[in-house]
Scaffold this active site. Structure first.
Site, PDB file in Angstrom:
ATOM      1  N   GLU A   1       9.482   1.799  10.766  1.00 24.55           N
ATOM      2  CA  GLU A   1      10.495   2.854  10.612  1.00 24.55           C
ATOM      3  C   GLU A   1       9.753   4.176  10.612  1.00 24.55           C
ATOM      4  O   GLU A   1       8.867   4.388   9.779  1.00 24.55           O
ATOM      5  CB  GLU A   1      11.282   2.682   9.304  1.00 24.55           C
ATOM      6  CG  GLU A   1      12.269   1.547   9.337  1.00 24.55           C
ATOM      7  CD  GLU A   1      13.342   1.697  10.403  1.00 24.55           C
ATOM      8  OE1 GLU A   1      13.573   2.834  10.864  1.00 24.55           O
ATOM      9  OE2 GLU A   1      13.915   0.677  10.802  1.00 24.55           O
TER      10      GLU A   1
ATOM     11  N   LYS B   1       0.850  -1.200   0.000  1.00 27.00           N
ATOM     12  CA  LYS B   1       0.000   0.000   0.000  1.00 27.00           C
ATOM     13  C   LYS B   1       0.884   1.249   0.000  1.00 27.00           C
ATOM     14  O   LYS B   1       1.507   1.571   1.012  1.00 27.00           O
ATOM     15  CB  LYS B   1      -0.921   0.034   1.215  1.00 27.00           C
ATOM     16  CG  LYS B   1      -1.962   1.147   1.068  1.00 27.00           C
ATOM     17  CD  LYS B   1      -2.346   1.746   2.385  1.00 27.00           C
ATOM     18  CE  LYS B   1      -2.004   3.185   2.597  1.00 27.00           C
ATOM     19  NZ  LYS B   1      -2.024   4.146   1.535  1.00 27.00           N
TER      20      LYS B   1
HETATM   21  P1  NAD Z   1       2.124   8.738   7.406  1.00 26.64           P
HETATM   22  O1  NAD Z   1       2.317   8.058   8.708  1.00 26.64           O
HETATM   23  O2  NAD Z   1       1.102   9.786   7.303  1.00 26.64           O
HETATM   24  O3  NAD Z   1       1.708   7.650   6.297  1.00 26.64           O
HETATM   25  C1  NAD Z   1       2.544   6.551   6.010  1.00 26.64           C
HETATM   26  C2  NAD Z   1       1.688   5.469   5.352  1.00 26.64           C
HETATM   27  O4  NAD Z   1       0.740   4.995   6.311  1.00 26.64           O
HETATM   28  C3  NAD Z   1       0.871   5.958   4.151  1.00 26.64           C
HETATM   29  O5  NAD Z   1       0.847   4.953   3.153  1.00 26.64           O
HETATM   30  C4  NAD Z   1      -0.508   6.145   4.751  1.00 26.64           C
HETATM   31  O6  NAD Z   1      -1.548   6.028   3.804  1.00 26.64           O
HETATM   32  C5  NAD Z   1      -0.551   4.998   5.741  1.00 26.64           C
HETATM   33  N1  NAD Z   1      -1.537   5.167   6.818  1.00 26.64           N
HETATM   34  C6  NAD Z   1      -1.936   6.336   7.392  1.00 26.64           C
HETATM   35  N2  NAD Z   1      -2.861   6.078   8.339  1.00 26.64           N
HETATM   36  C7  NAD Z   1      -3.024   4.732   8.377  1.00 26.64           C
HETATM   37  C8  NAD Z   1      -3.847   3.860   9.139  1.00 26.64           C
HETATM   38  N3  NAD Z   1      -4.673   4.314  10.089  1.00 26.64           N
HETATM   39  N4  NAD Z   1      -3.766   2.531   8.931  1.00 26.64           N
HETATM   40  C9  NAD Z   1      -2.910   2.040   8.002  1.00 26.64           C
HETATM   41  N5  NAD Z   1      -2.131   2.816   7.219  1.00 26.64           N
HETATM   42  C10 NAD Z   1      -2.184   4.150   7.415  1.00 26.64           C
HETATM   43  O7  NAD Z   1       3.553   9.255   6.927  1.00 26.64           O
HETATM   44  P2  NAD Z   1       3.924  10.074   5.595  1.00 26.64           P
HETATM   45  O8  NAD Z   1       3.448  11.482   5.751  1.00 26.64           O
HETATM   46  O9  NAD Z   1       3.493   9.333   4.369  1.00 26.64           O
HETATM   47  O10 NAD Z   1       5.524  10.031   5.630  1.00 26.64           O
HETATM   48  C11 NAD Z   1       6.278  10.907   6.383  1.00 26.64           C
HETATM   49  C12 NAD Z   1       6.798  10.219   7.623  1.00 26.64           C
HETATM   50  O11 NAD Z   1       7.523   9.052   7.256  1.00 26.64           O
HETATM   51  C13 NAD Z   1       7.783  11.068   8.405  1.00 26.64           C
HETATM   52  O12 NAD Z   1       7.490  10.974   9.780  1.00 26.64           O
HETATM   53  C14 NAD Z   1       9.133  10.429   8.113  1.00 26.64           C
HETATM   54  O13 NAD Z   1      10.104  10.618   9.088  1.00 26.64           O
HETATM   55  C15 NAD Z   1       8.744   9.002   7.988  1.00 26.64           C
HETATM   56  N6  NAD Z   1       9.769   8.252   7.258  1.00 26.64           N
HETATM   57  C16 NAD Z   1      10.562   7.394   7.961  1.00 26.64           C
HETATM   58  C17 NAD Z   1      11.557   6.677   7.318  1.00 26.64           C
HETATM   59  C18 NAD Z   1      12.414   5.715   8.065  1.00 26.64           C
HETATM   60  O14 NAD Z   1      12.924   4.787   7.447  1.00 26.64           O
HETATM   61  N7  NAD Z   1      12.595   5.875   9.375  1.00 26.64           N
HETATM   62  C19 NAD Z   1      11.752   6.849   5.949  1.00 26.64           C
HETATM   63  C20 NAD Z   1      10.939   7.748   5.266  1.00 26.64           C
HETATM   64  C21 NAD Z   1       9.936   8.434   5.929  1.00 26.64           C
END
Ligand code: NAD
Length: 479
Positions: free
Chosen positions: A249, A174
């Site tokens: 992550e 997803k």
């Molecule tokens: P996000 O948490 O908003 O979304 C991440 C994913 O989770 C998306 O695909 C989203 O659709 C899904 N999601 C959201 N709510 C959900 C739910 N209730 N149930 C299941 N899936 C759900 O994050 P984002 O805005 O897409 O990405 C930015 C974040 O990602 C930042 O905090 C960044 O630090 C982190 N990030 C971490 C790493 C790492 O390896 N540590 C790498 C890249 C990004």
């Protein structure tokens, strides 16, 4: 470039979702990259069913078959890196050079795990009982759900999908809502790679509907998630409730320490690269610059001069160093943190404003505040081109500031002192440490991940990926 409609991929078939969601180009809102329809919970469940049905046979497939398929995917991504990079730049907004680099990295990751499929480790030990052999083997965990963020829309899916398939798992992937084009491109290549139907599935839609339906499905055996801390921790609770194997992550607030003995040219480049390249939208971004007092003023003058040379604009244009912020939602977050910086009394040293370009897009000037360690901009992940500069009295103070955070993904130091570099490597509370390098920018063949609120579960990438994507079996045989 014409607009495309992107579909989901379930059980070897392309599946149209409902509605018509625009896939925005953040540098030019008038020219979307494409459109897509979103799935509902029932369709998402079908994808998990397809993956679960395909698992028993695929789990026994030959490592050579898996290696050949992953090698095909890696070769095609590498051959098409310019085209895929262009799609990524238009959809996510990082510069064309950064985007092509990411596409190449995704290809290399598939190639790496093609090799790993042929090197699945095991052990044979003498039993404590005479006449008995003990074998320790690794088997796939099953049907793996992969939930990815938008900021590395080719590389992050690659570093989850490739090991999942290499070790014999089936996948439901997803992607984040704002990068369906890159997800579709990966699925399209995988659809021609020779995988049996149902082994790889890709579902487009919201986290709330599609992500939740994926996580709640009983057919799922493991979940690999990358995204924000709030989403990750909510998913962790759900996963724990049903004993789902999980790997998370999440965010970062990564420190870059600059000591008085640093080569300041190196330090400024590390800071600018780490804090602002890829528009600061990296979990490993150097969002806290911690500078020793003796060189603080000189560092400020040099970084201000360097920031003045950077051009923000359309990522496809030559000479652009920083692309747009990826979405209106992220831009709103960035602007709210800039306001919080002002409200908390931080001193604006650079940027702090939107930038006008020839097209309507989410352009934001690289922003630097002189902040206090307690300011929100110095403590909370912003995920944009906004950094907080902190003053440290000496090395010990700098190390204490570096570790004074709920996060622990990456920590960097610029110094010419072997003593301080060695001490920092040992005492930085982070999963990754950089000496005289930007905090962002990692190799694909070594483990990636953090501590504290940044990560949970086994590491990703390199040979360490085997921990998450396999389960261990211990078998005893009487000789
Ligand atoms: P996000 O948490 O908003 O979304 C991440 C994913 O989770 C998306 O695909 C989203 O659709 C899904 N999601 C959201 N709510 C959900 C739910 N209730 N149930 C299941 N899936 C759900 O994050 P984002 O805005 O897409 O990405 C930015 C974040 O990602 C930042 O905090 C960044 O630090 C982190 N990030 C971490 C790493 C790492 O390896 N540590 C790498 C890249 C990004």
């Amino acid at each position: 470039m014409s607009e495309q409609r992107f579909s989901s991929y379930i059980g070897g078939q392309w599946v149209e979702g409902e509605g018509d969601q625009a896939d925005e180009n953040p540098a030019d809102l008038a020219s979307p990259v494409g459109h897509y329809g979103t799935l509902d919970a029932a369709r998402t469940a079908q994808a998990v069913d397809a993956a679960a049905t395909a698992f028993p046979k695929w789990s026994l497939s030959s490592p050579q078959q898996r290696a050949d398929i992953l090698d095909f995917v890696g070769s095609e991504i590498l051959a098409r890196k310019a085209e895929l990079g262009r799609l990524l730049a238009r959809e996510e907004g990082k510069t064309l050079a950064e985007s092509i680099g990411e596409a190449a990295r995704a290809g290399q990751i598939f190639k790496f795990f093609a090799g790993e499929a042929l090197r699945i480790p095991g052990e044979k030990l003498a039993s404590t009982r005479p006449g008995v052999d003990v074998e320790i083997t690794r088997e796939p965990v099953g049907t793996v759900g992969i939930i990815a963020p938008w900021n590395f829309p080719l590389a992050i899916p690659a570093w989850k999908i490739a090991p999942a398939l290499a070790y014999g798992n089936t996948v439901v992937f997803k992607p984040a809502e704002i990068v369906p084009g890159c997800a579709w491109a990966i699925a399209e290549i995988l659809s021609r790679a020779g995988l049996p139907e149902g082994v790889f599935n890709m579902v487009l839609g919201s986290g709330r509907v599609v992500g939740q339906a994926l996580v709640e499905h009983n057919g799922l055996d493991a979940l690999s998630f990358t995204g924000s801390v709030p989403t990750g921790h909510a998913l962790l609770k759900q996963a724990a409730a049903r004993a789902l194997k999980v790997q998370l992550e999440m965010g970062g607030k990564n420190p870059l320490v600059v000591l008085a003995d640093a080569d300041l040219d190196v330090a400024v480049e590390c800071a600018v690269n780490g804090a602002y390249f890829s528009t600061g939208q990296r979990c490993t971004a150097s969002s806290r610059l911690i500078v020793e007092s003796v060189v603080y003023d000189e560092f400020v003058a040099r970084i201000q001069a360097r920031l003045a040379t950077l051009t923000v604009g359309d990522p496809l244009e030559e000479g652009v160093h920083i692309g747009p912020v990826a979405s209106q939602a992220q831009l709103d977050t960035d602007l709210s943190y800039i306001q919080a910086g002002h409200d908390d009394g931080a001193e604006l040293l650079a940027g702090g404003r939107r930038v006008e370009r020839g097209t309507e897009g989410h352009f934001l000037a690289p922003t630097l505040f002189a902040a206090n360690p307690s300011d929100r901009i110095a403590r909370e992940e912003i995920f944009g081109p906004v950094a907080a500069l902190l003053r440290a009295d000496d090395y010990d103070h700098a190390l204490a500031l570096a570790n004074d955070t709920e996060f622990g993904l990456c920590a960097g130091i610029c110094t010419t002192s072997l003593k301080h570099a060695t001490h920092f490597k040992r005492h930085a509370q982070a999963g990754m440490v950089m000496v005289n390098l930007p905090t962002a920018g990692v190799d694909p063949h070594v483990p990636f991940g953090g501590r504290k609120a940044s990560s949970y579960g086994p590491r990703e990438q390199g040979r360490y990926a085997v921990e998450f994507y396999t389960t261990v079996k211990t078998a005893y045989t009487a000789a």
